[in-house]
Enzyme design. Structure first.
Site, PDB file in Angstrom:
ATOM      1  N   GLY A   1     -39.040 -32.356  69.948  1.00 43.29           N
ATOM      2  CA  GLY A   1     -39.237 -31.668  68.683  1.00 43.29           C
ATOM      3  C   GLY A   1     -39.628 -32.823  67.760  1.00 43.29           C
ATOM      4  O   GLY A   1     -39.703 -32.597  66.527  1.00 43.29           O
TER       5      GLY A   1
ATOM      6  N   SER B   1     -42.025 -32.988  73.415  1.00 41.82           N
ATOM      7  CA  SER B   1     -43.275 -32.940  72.716  1.00 41.82           C
ATOM      8  C   SER B   1     -44.385 -32.898  73.489  1.00 41.82           C
ATOM      9  O   SER B   1     -45.330 -33.568  73.399  1.00 41.82           O
ATOM     10  CB  SER B   1     -43.339 -34.330  71.880  1.00 41.82           C
ATOM     11  OG  SER B   1     -42.235 -34.072  70.718  1.00 41.82           O
TER      12      SER B   1
ATOM     13  N   GLU C   1     -29.661 -30.183  72.636  1.00 43.26           N
ATOM     14  CA  GLU C   1     -29.228 -29.583  71.328  1.00 43.26           C
ATOM     15  C   GLU C   1     -27.903 -28.698  71.658  1.00 43.26           C
ATOM     16  O   GLU C   1     -26.846 -28.629  70.555  1.00 43.26           O
ATOM     17  CB  GLU C   1     -30.244 -28.480  70.841  1.00 43.26           C
ATOM     18  CG  GLU C   1     -31.389 -28.989  70.187  1.00 43.26           C
ATOM     19  CD  GLU C   1     -32.705 -28.386  70.130  1.00 43.26           C
ATOM     20  OE1 GLU C   1     -32.626 -27.323  70.430  1.00 43.26           O
ATOM     21  OE2 GLU C   1     -33.601 -29.006  70.014  1.00 43.26           O
TER      22      GLU C   1
ATOM     23  N   GLU D   1     -35.029 -34.824  79.681  1.00 47.58           N
ATOM     24  CA  GLU D   1     -35.608 -34.666  78.237  1.00 47.58           C
ATOM     25  C   GLU D   1     -35.087 -35.948  77.354  1.00 47.58           C
ATOM     26  O   GLU D   1     -33.957 -35.491  76.986  1.00 47.58           O
ATOM     27  CB  GLU D   1     -35.133 -33.369  77.714  1.00 47.58           C
ATOM     28  CG  GLU D   1     -35.907 -32.151  78.311  1.00 47.58           C
ATOM     29  CD  GLU D   1     -35.783 -30.864  77.596  1.00 47.58           C
ATOM     30  OE1 GLU D   1     -36.776 -30.401  77.142  1.00 47.58           O
ATOM     31  OE2 GLU D   1     -34.724 -30.383  77.171  1.00 47.58           O
TER      32      GLU D   1
ATOM     33  N   ASN E   1     -39.042 -22.819  76.099  1.00 45.53           N
ATOM     34  CA  ASN E   1     -37.576 -22.702  75.526  1.00 45.53           C
ATOM     35  C   ASN E   1     -37.709 -22.138  74.008  1.00 45.53           C
ATOM     36  O   ASN E   1     -38.270 -23.122  73.258  1.00 45.53           O
ATOM     37  CB  ASN E   1     -36.800 -24.066  75.655  1.00 45.53           C
ATOM     38  CG  ASN E   1     -35.544 -23.794  74.683  1.00 45.53           C
ATOM     39  OD1 ASN E   1     -35.192 -22.738  74.403  1.00 45.53           O
ATOM     40  ND2 ASN E   1     -34.932 -25.197  74.544  1.00 45.53           N
TER      41      ASN E   1
ATOM     42  N   HIS F   1     -28.886 -28.180  77.547  1.00 44.86           N
ATOM     43  CA  HIS F   1     -30.013 -28.524  76.706  1.00 44.86           C
ATOM     44  C   HIS F   1     -29.437 -29.690  75.697  1.00 44.86           C
ATOM     45  O   HIS F   1     -28.287 -29.442  75.245  1.00 44.86           O
ATOM     46  CB  HIS F   1     -30.610 -27.630  75.937  1.00 44.86           C
ATOM     47  CG  HIS F   1     -31.754 -27.861  75.109  1.00 44.86           C
ATOM     48  ND1 HIS F   1     -31.861 -28.550  73.853  1.00 44.86           N
ATOM     49  CD2 HIS F   1     -33.282 -27.895  75.609  1.00 44.86           C
ATOM     50  CE1 HIS F   1     -33.162 -28.705  73.452  1.00 44.86           C
ATOM     51  NE2 HIS F   1     -34.049 -28.365  74.510  1.00 44.86           N
TER      52      HIS F   1
ATOM     53  N   LYS G   1     -35.670 -21.444  71.585  1.00 41.62           N
ATOM     54  CA  LYS G   1     -34.571 -21.757  71.014  1.00 41.62           C
ATOM     55  C   LYS G   1     -34.438 -20.758  70.066  1.00 41.62           C
ATOM     56  O   LYS G   1     -34.227 -19.278  70.292  1.00 41.62           O
ATOM     57  CB  LYS G   1     -35.017 -23.052  70.325  1.00 41.62           C
ATOM     58  CG  LYS G   1     -35.414 -24.086  70.959  1.00 41.62           C
ATOM     59  CD  LYS G   1     -35.516 -25.452  70.425  1.00 41.62           C
ATOM     60  CE  LYS G   1     -36.355 -26.478  71.476  1.00 41.62           C
ATOM     61  NZ  LYS G   1     -36.096 -27.735  70.870  1.00 41.62           N
TER      62      LYS G   1
HETATM   63  C1  PEP Z   1     -36.961 -28.847  74.111  1.00 39.24           C
HETATM   64  O1  PEP Z   1     -36.434 -28.206  73.383  1.00 39.24           O
HETATM   65  O2  PEP Z   1     -36.764 -28.712  75.250  1.00 39.24           O
HETATM   66  C2  PEP Z   1     -38.381 -29.511  73.821  1.00 39.24           C
HETATM   67  C3  PEP Z   1     -38.905 -30.270  74.815  1.00 39.24           C
HETATM   68  O3  PEP Z   1     -38.887 -29.344  72.527  1.00 39.24           O
HETATM   69  P1  PEP Z   1     -40.351 -29.776  72.333  1.00 39.24           P
HETATM   70  O4  PEP Z   1     -41.479 -29.391  73.111  1.00 39.24           O
HETATM   71  O5  PEP Z   1     -40.462 -29.092  70.965  1.00 39.24           O
HETATM   72  O6  PEP Z   1     -40.037 -31.323  71.858  1.00 39.24           O
END
Ligand code: PEP
Length: 249
Positions: free
Chosen positions: A172, A212, A96, A166, A9, A94, A11
């Site tokens: 992040g 992460s 966000e 998630e 992703n 997601h 973003k």
């Molecule tokens: C995400 O945005 O779905 C995500 C898992 O980000 P990150 O890997 O940077 O934690």
């Protein structure tokens, strides 16, 4: 048999020339695993990315879409617009989008319906906040997110649904759920599906972990029996890191 999937992703990162350059780097990587690979660039770069990767194993997917067919929704993109570019998979829900754009289980249910109506595959994201985990409430939160957005569907619809757990506190932040925490939640999610739809449906749905995931922790997370892949944010922006994760299966 459920599939291994690793989806990047991007973003709101990468303009057109950065997209071109990352795609060139991605094309130079070697895949040694059986994982399906996807990338989700921004809307403005979907057409270019899809054209550039048409003859490769990498699927280009969207980060979001609206549930309506068309109309007065300034700034939005419809399922049909995505389909017209050749995009057939969309990430929905997601954290966000939920946090900054007020997406709710109810609006996500409408988006899921719209995607399925257009024969699109959905990567449906959900996960608890840190406060939920601290209160040991993570399973109830995840269960209600899944039930409210997906449990109006028939079992057959799950052929086109990929789930992405998630935990918001791990996105992040550099903080990862431990492989055991991920496995425990993924097993709970599969059991929740089994209770509603039976074991065949539950066993065939891919459940991705996101939060992460990096080259140095992917192998251990992916070794867990109910973790079928990853949704990768930060580490998907570097081709070598992303493919180290893809090849961690
Ligand atoms: C995400 O945005 O779905 C995500 C898992 O980000 P990150 O890997 O940077 O934690």
């Amino acid at each position: 048999m459920r599939k291994h999937i690793v989806a990047g992703n991007w973003k709101m990162n990468n303009n057109l020339s950065e997209t071109q350059s990352l795609i060139t780097d991605l094309k130079n990587q070697n895949k040694t695993s059986d994982a399906e690979v996807m990338i989700a660039p921004s809307f403005t770069n979907l057409w270019h990315a899809n054209e550039s990767l048409r003859t490769t194993e990498i699927e280009v997917v969207a980060q979001n879409m609206h549930f309506s067919e068309s109309g007065a929704y300034t700034g939005e993109v419809s399922p049909e617009m995505l389909k017209s570019l050749g995009i057939t998979t969309v990430i929905l829900g997601h954290s966000e989008r939920r946090a900054y754009y007020n997406e709710t289980d109810e609006s996500l249910a409408r988006k899921v319906d719209a995607a399925l109506k257009h024969d699109m595959r959905v990567i449906f994201c959900f996960g608890e906040e840190l406060s939920d985990r601290k209160a040991n409430n993570q399973e109830a939160v995840v269960e209600s997110q899944i039930k409210n957005a997906l449990f109006h569907l028939e079992a057959d619809a799950f052929k086109n649904i990929v789930l992405a757990y998630e935990p918001v506190w791990a996105i992040g932040t550099g903080e990862t759920a431990s492989p055991e925490q991920a496995q425990e939640m993924h097993a709970f999610i599969r059991k929740t599906l089994e209770d509603k739809y039976g074991s065949e449906t539950a066993e065939n749905v891919s459940i991705l972990y996101g939060g992460s995931v990096k080259p140095n922790n992917a192998e251990e997370i992916f070794s867990k029996p109910d973790v079928d892949g990853g949704l990768i944010g930060g580490a998907s922006l570097k081709a070598e890191d992303f493919y180290a994760i893809v090849n961690a299966f």
